[in-house]
Write a protein that holds these residues in place. Structure first.
Motif, PDB file in Angstrom:
ATOM      1  N   SER A  83       0.820  -1.218   0.000  1.00 56.58           N
ATOM      2  CA  SER A  83       0.000   0.000   0.000  1.00 56.58           C
ATOM      3  C   SER A  83       0.854   1.269   0.000  1.00 56.58           C
ATOM      4  O   SER A  83       0.542   2.237  -0.702  1.00 56.58           O
ATOM      5  N   ALA A  84       1.957   1.271   0.759  1.00 58.65           N
ATOM      6  CA  ALA A  84       2.813   2.458   0.799  1.00 58.65           C
ATOM      7  C   ALA A  84       3.505   2.688  -0.530  1.00 58.65           C
ATOM      8  O   ALA A  84       3.683   3.839  -0.960  1.00 58.65           O
ATOM      9  N   SER A  85       3.905   1.610  -1.220  1.00 58.53           N
ATOM     10  CA  SER A  85       4.573   1.786  -2.519  1.00 58.53           C
ATOM     11  C   SER A  85       3.615   2.358  -3.556  1.00 58.53           C
ATOM     12  O   SER A  85       3.994   3.241  -4.344  1.00 58.53           O
ATOM     13  N   LEU A  86       2.375   1.889  -3.562  1.00 55.83           N
ATOM     14  CA  LEU A  86       1.394   2.422  -4.514  1.00 55.83           C
ATOM     15  C   LEU A  86       1.104   3.891  -4.238  1.00 55.83           C
ATOM     16  O   LEU A  86       1.055   4.723  -5.159  1.00 55.83           O
ATOM     17  N   ALA A  87       0.898   4.227  -2.964  1.00 55.30           N
ATOM     18  CA  ALA A  87       0.610   5.618  -2.616  1.00 55.30           C
ATOM     19  C   ALA A  87       1.817   6.508  -2.867  1.00 55.30           C
ATOM     20  O   ALA A  87       1.681   7.636  -3.384  1.00 55.30           O
ATOM     21  N   ALA A  88       3.008   6.035  -2.521  1.00 55.48           N
ATOM     22  CA  ALA A  88       4.209   6.845  -2.712  1.00 55.48           C
ATOM     23  C   ALA A  88       4.491   7.079  -4.187  1.00 55.48           C
ATOM     24  O   ALA A  88       4.909   8.182  -4.582  1.00 55.48           O
ATOM     25  N   TYR A  89       4.274   6.068  -5.017  1.00 58.24           N
ATOM     26  CA  TYR A  89       4.490   6.246  -6.457  1.00 58.24           C
ATOM     27  C   TYR A  89       3.521   7.271  -7.030  1.00 58.24           C
ATOM     28  O   TYR A  89       3.905   8.119  -7.847  1.00 58.24           O
ATOM     29  N   ALA A  90       2.265   7.198  -6.602  1.00 60.61           N
ATOM     30  CA  ALA A  90       1.280   8.168  -7.095  1.00 60.61           C
ATOM     31  C   ALA A  90       1.633   9.579  -6.656  1.00 60.61           C
ATOM     32  O   ALA A  90       1.534  10.535  -7.445  1.00 60.61           O
ATOM     33  N   LEU A  91       2.077   9.755  -5.427  1.00 65.22           N
ATOM     34  CA  LEU A  91       2.416  11.086  -4.924  1.00 65.22           C
ATOM     35  C   LEU A  91       3.721  11.609  -5.498  1.00 65.22           C
ATOM     36  O   LEU A  91       3.940  12.828  -5.542  1.00 65.22           O
ATOM     37  N   ALA A  92       4.589  10.714  -5.947  1.00 65.70           N
ATOM     38  CA  ALA A  92       5.894  11.145  -6.455  1.00 65.70           C
ATOM     39  C   ALA A  92       5.909  11.330  -7.965  1.00 65.70           C
ATOM     40  O   ALA A  92       6.571  12.256  -8.465  1.00 65.70           O
ATOM     41  N   LYS A  93       5.186  10.490  -8.715  1.00 63.96           N
ATOM     42  CA  LYS A  93       5.351  10.472 -10.166  1.00 63.96           C
ATOM     43  C   LYS A  93       4.062  10.708 -10.960  1.00 63.96           C
ATOM     44  O   LYS A  93       4.128  10.865 -12.178  1.00 63.96           O
ATOM     45  N   VAL A  94       2.936  10.702 -10.306  1.00 63.14           N
ATOM     46  CA  VAL A  94       1.675  10.908 -11.015  1.00 63.14           C
ATOM     47  C   VAL A  94       1.154  12.305 -10.687  1.00 63.14           C
ATOM     48  O   VAL A  94       1.036  12.670  -9.516  1.00 63.14           O
ATOM     49  N   ARG A  95       0.838  13.077 -11.725  1.00 64.29           N
ATOM     50  CA  ARG A  95       0.352  14.429 -11.523  1.00 64.29           C
ATOM     51  C   ARG A  95      -1.170  14.406 -11.371  1.00 64.29           C
ATOM     52  O   ARG A  95      -1.883  13.991 -12.274  1.00 64.29           O
ATOM     53  N   PHE A  96      -1.662  14.856 -10.237  1.00 68.40           N
ATOM     54  CA  PHE A  96      -3.106  14.943 -10.025  1.00 68.40           C
ATOM     55  C   PHE A  96      -3.385  16.027  -8.996  1.00 68.40           C
ATOM     56  O   PHE A  96      -2.502  16.452  -8.247  1.00 68.40           O
ATOM     57  N   ARG A  97      -4.621  16.483  -8.967  1.00 67.72           N
ATOM     58  CA  ARG A  97      -5.015  17.547  -8.050  1.00 67.72           C
ATOM     59  C   ARG A  97      -5.000  17.032  -6.608  1.00 67.72           C
ATOM     60  O   ARG A  97      -5.186  15.861  -6.335  1.00 67.72           O
ATOM     61  N   PHE A  98      -4.766  17.973  -5.715  1.00 67.94           N
ATOM     62  CA  PHE A  98      -4.807  17.728  -4.273  1.00 67.94           C
ATOM     63  C   PHE A  98      -3.681  16.805  -3.780  1.00 67.94           C
ATOM     64  O   PHE A  98      -3.763  16.288  -2.662  1.00 67.94           O
ATOM     65  N   SER A  99      -2.653  16.575  -4.591  1.00 69.26           N
ATOM     66  CA  SER A  99      -1.553  15.737  -4.117  1.00 69.26           C
ATOM     67  C   SER A  99      -0.837  16.384  -2.929  1.00 69.26           C
ATOM     68  O   SER A  99      -0.483  15.704  -1.955  1.00 69.26           O
ATOM     69  N   ASN A 100      -0.641  17.706  -3.003  1.00 72.91           N
ATOM     70  CA  ASN A 100      -0.008  18.402  -1.882  1.00 72.91           C
ATOM     71  C   ASN A 100      -0.890  18.381  -0.641  1.00 72.91           C
ATOM     72  O   ASN A 100      -0.395  18.299   0.493  1.00 72.91           O
ATOM     73  N   SER A 101      -2.198  18.444  -0.851  1.00 73.47           N
ATOM     74  CA  SER A 101      -3.116  18.377   0.287  1.00 73.47           C
ATOM     75  C   SER A 101      -3.056  17.013   0.960  1.00 73.47           C
ATOM     76  O   SER A 101      -3.128  16.906   2.190  1.00 73.47           O
TER      77      SER A 101
END
Length: 272
Positions: A83-101
């Protein structure tokens, strides 16, 4: 040799003695007889009584406790790594709204003392039937340790060049294939660090395990030691032997893998 000694080493030596001293004392006392402990509680044993470990293991029921702790640790490692790898990859390499939030929310969750969730979790677990079960404690541990490990893995994933991922996309890889075939091999030190951290945390965690695991057969190693000290409060040789049994697996694991552990933490903090 004396000329090379720096007075600034003295605080380091004192801190080292402060850290290692209790371990040396408890290991020394675990090898004494009951009579010798009464005569010399702070000295080294004259005769080595290794049978104290076998006796503490049997009378304390440590076999089942070790099995429970291993089940909890391995389950949490698998859940958090996936779960952490999937979430970390999305937050690091996938551009989407509210990632900083989302990152801010995870940071906020990490700053909240976990003890505040004890009463709400107690009522929720009673209604869900998760009280006094290993599944319930696995869910709690996974939720507690997940935010930090997301940040840790994200710091590694950010350091991976985007050009490398783009070339994989050109070759026809989807995001999941990029994660499993490109990112995972490169971030292997990070995953090793996560596994070590989660293993250490789950093995030593006492607060939630003591609150939610009441059945004797479900107790983990940390809570089993508390019950052991209550039963054999006057026999310090067995208490010391049980303490050595409790800490030895994690101590040996850290000693053998400390270089990888420290390298993983240092590399992740620098790259993040």
């Amino acid at each position: 040799m004396l000329k090379r000694f720096d007075w600034r080493h003295i605080p380091l030596l004192l801190f080292t003695a402060f850290a290692i001293g209790p371990l040396v004392l408890i290991f020394s006392n675990s090898l004494k007889s009951k009579e010798e402990f009464g005569e010399n509680p702070l000295g080294f044993p004259k005769e080595l009584h290794f049978e104290n470990f076998a006796e503490a293991w049997v009378v304390g029921g440590y076999g089942q406790a070790f099995t429970n702790s291993l089940i909890v640790a391995v389950s949490c490692i698998v859940i958090i790594c996936i779960s952490a790898s999937l979430a970390a990859y999305a937050l690091a390499k996938v551009r989407f709204r509210f990632s900083n939030s989302i990152l801010g929310f995870l940071l906020l969750v990490m700053s909240i003392p976990m003890g505040l969730f004890l009463v709400p979790l107690f009522y929720v677990y009673q209604n869900l039937g998760l009280m006094d079960s290993l599944l319930g404690i696995i869910i709690i541990y996974s939720a507690i340790f997940l935010p930090f490990n997301i940040f840790l893995l994200r710091s590694f994933f950010v350091s991976i060049p985007d050009e490398l991922l783009d070339s994989a996309r050109v070759d026809g890889c989807n995001e999941f294939q990029i994660l499993t075939k490109v990112v995972f091999p490169l971030a292997l030190p990070a995953f090793l660090t996560v596994m070590l951290l989660v293993g250490l945390w789950t093995w030593n965690e006492f607060f939630f395990a003591n609150a939610f695991l009441q059945t004797e057969e479900l107790k983990t190693v940390a809570t089993k030691y508390l019950a052991f000290t209550g039963r054999f409060g006057n026999d310090w040789r067995l208490i010391s032997a049980a303490g050595v049994i409790t800490v030895m697996p994690i101590l040996l694991l850290f000693v053998f893998l400390q270089r990888k552990f420290i390298e993983g933490l240092t590399e992740g903090s620098v790259k993040g």
